[in-house]
Design a protein around this motif. Sequence first.
Motif, PDB file in Angstrom:
ATOM      1  N   GLN A 330      -5.748  14.895  -5.143  1.00 40.60           N
ATOM      2  CA  GLN A 330      -7.217  15.020  -5.126  1.00 40.60           C
ATOM      3  C   GLN A 330      -7.931  14.548  -6.287  1.00 40.60           C
ATOM      4  OE1 GLN A 330      -7.253  19.284  -4.809  1.00 40.60           O
ATOM      5  NE2 GLN A 330      -6.398  19.566  -2.846  1.00 40.60           N
ATOM      6  N   LEU A 331      -7.195  14.481  -7.394  1.00 44.07           N
ATOM      7  CA  LEU A 331      -7.890  14.035  -8.443  1.00 44.07           C
ATOM      8  C   LEU A 331      -8.074  12.440  -8.635  1.00 44.07           C
ATOM      9  CD1 LEU A 331      -8.476  14.456 -11.540  1.00 44.07           C
ATOM     10  CD2 LEU A 331      -6.187  13.676 -12.218  1.00 44.07           C
ATOM     11  N   ASN A 335      -6.805   8.136  -3.237  1.00 40.99           N
ATOM     12  CA  ASN A 335      -6.744   6.734  -3.352  1.00 40.99           C
ATOM     13  C   ASN A 335      -5.125   6.296  -3.541  1.00 40.99           C
ATOM     14  OD1 ASN A 335      -6.566   3.931  -3.832  1.00 40.99           O
ATOM     15  ND2 ASN A 335      -8.762   3.879  -4.570  1.00 40.99           N
ATOM     16  N   MET A 336      -4.194   6.421  -2.600  1.00 43.57           N
ATOM     17  CA  MET A 336      -2.886   6.425  -3.038  1.00 43.57           C
ATOM     18  C   MET A 336      -2.406   5.232  -3.562  1.00 43.57           C
ATOM     19  SD  MET A 336      -2.382   9.457  -1.773  1.00 43.57           S
ATOM     20  CE  MET A 336      -0.314   9.569  -1.793  1.00 43.57           C
ATOM     21  N   THR A 382       5.725   6.882   0.659  1.00 48.18           N
ATOM     22  CA  THR A 382       5.710   7.227   2.184  1.00 48.18           C
ATOM     23  C   THR A 382       4.414   7.595   2.705  1.00 48.18           C
ATOM     24  OG1 THR A 382       7.664   8.543   1.749  1.00 48.18           O
ATOM     25  CG2 THR A 382       6.452   9.226   3.607  1.00 48.18           C
ATOM     26  N   ASP A 383       3.279   8.246   2.044  1.00 46.18           N
ATOM     27  CA  ASP A 383       1.964   8.117   2.492  1.00 46.18           C
ATOM     28  C   ASP A 383       1.433   6.917   2.749  1.00 46.18           C
ATOM     29  OD1 ASP A 383      -0.119  10.712   2.910  1.00 46.18           O
ATOM     30  OD2 ASP A 383      -1.040   9.013   1.930  1.00 46.18           O
ATOM     31  N   TRP A 449      -5.755  -4.985   0.111  1.00 43.85           N
ATOM     32  CA  TRP A 449      -5.792  -3.628   1.027  1.00 43.85           C
ATOM     33  C   TRP A 449      -7.499  -3.124   0.961  1.00 43.85           C
ATOM     34  CZ3 TRP A 449      -0.943  -1.109  -1.717  1.00 43.85           C
ATOM     35  CH2 TRP A 449       0.166  -1.703  -1.392  1.00 43.85           C
ATOM     36  N   ASP A 450      -7.740  -3.418   0.017  1.00 46.05           N
ATOM     37  CA  ASP A 450      -9.125  -2.841  -0.045  1.00 46.05           C
ATOM     38  C   ASP A 450     -10.091  -3.567   0.577  1.00 46.05           C
ATOM     39  OD1 ASP A 450      -8.595  -0.608  -1.956  1.00 46.05           O
ATOM     40  OD2 ASP A 450      -8.872  -1.862  -3.675  1.00 46.05           O
TER      41      ASP A 450
END
Length: 459
Positions: A330-331, A335-336, A382-383, A449-450
């Motif tokens: 959340q912090l 943005n994994m 994993t996410d 990726w972005d």
Amino acid sequence: MSDHTRGTLFLKPGGRRRIIYCIYVVGFMDLFGVSMIIPLLSHHVKSLGASPTVAGIVGSTYGILQFFSSTIVGSWSDVVGRRDSLLTCLLISAFGYSLLGTSTSIALFVLARIPVGLFKHSLSICRALLSDLVSESERPLVMGHYNAASSVGFILGPVVGGYLTEHEGGFYMSAFTCASIFVLNAGLVWMLPWDETLILCRETNSSNDPINCCHDNHCNKSVQNRKHTLVTGETGQRKRLQWRPVSPLRPVWRQLTSVGTRIRVVFSSDMWDVFLVRLLMGVAIMLYYSNFSLAMEERFSLKPKTTGYLISYSSLLGALAGFLVGPVTQLYRRNMAVLLLHSTILTCSLIFLYAAAPSVWQVLLTSTFFAISTAIGRTCITDLELQKGGVQASGTLIGAGQSVTAVGRVLAPLLSGLAQEFSPCGPPSLGVVLALAAVALLLVRIPKWDELENTRKSE
């Protein structure tokens, strides 16, 4: 709404929460039972008359089988559903551990490891089920709690296993206890409130028109049936896309065809970078732990008992760190990729500090933060795999990730042995190099990726 595919299960009040909590219990009991056996395997196979070389070859059998079976079984869970695949894996694993409890020869020991090596994927299927049950925003929190519950089981299991081995026939007693735990897990999975699942909506936004989830009778679904209904926003027209339920009793060749198709789609996708980061960091972390006890004795003259306390302390922190994953994501505003980069940099720095530590206190400090950074990084990777690949193939993706980890388990002992020829600090020093390679790869790939994400949003 995100561009990429999402999946959320809508359950009757309390249904989803009960399933999630039960899966936490399954994860805890799974690793509790397995960790009772793992420390005893080498001693038992040597007691059967195996030489160190034969014991090493026998020990590697499990990892090799896991490498080939992880992706296949994970994909199979996408095809036949989580419930049937999870029950099958639990029951066959219980049979394998029961057979292990009767092993009085090396041949029977190897035979007992085959069903476990092929079907001990209950943890991966549980993670895929959790990804089905929660939204993308909830996923890191739930996965973190699941990892914490599993880690607690892995901490407590060796204590019980060690107590049982003090009695005559202790290994066999531990094996049968482990098998009983897997049978209990199967019973718990059987009793889960699967019928309370109402719908699984797949939401897509490929043309800036939001896709709405329907809540009528056409959308009724159970987790194990894998039926999906899409409702387009264009002129209110419904478009039903169903993944037909595939029974485990269906002809094997049809199941294999479906599994092969899913595996081919995943491995033909542009996800090599995510899997390579997983491999590099997995081997780096394994190198950190590979000769930890020996290095503590040679570098600081620590007794094995004291080293054991240090390892237990680190393991406990790793379990507790699972509860930090949700707040940290959340912090970072979910943005994994950036969170994975920062956790990888921290892990790399901590391995370096451990390799160069002048005192036990610095090792203790690095172990504290190392347990936290690796717990967060494990959930992140994993996410990120599920984000890039889509939750509709979560079993295949998680299974592929476990296959990559299995490769790391084969490579790490070999690299550790070669590095120890030069210095007790050789394995962690090599781990630093691999972690730096992972950091460099992330720095190169994250902008791409972005860019892809922004392209999807603009289309």
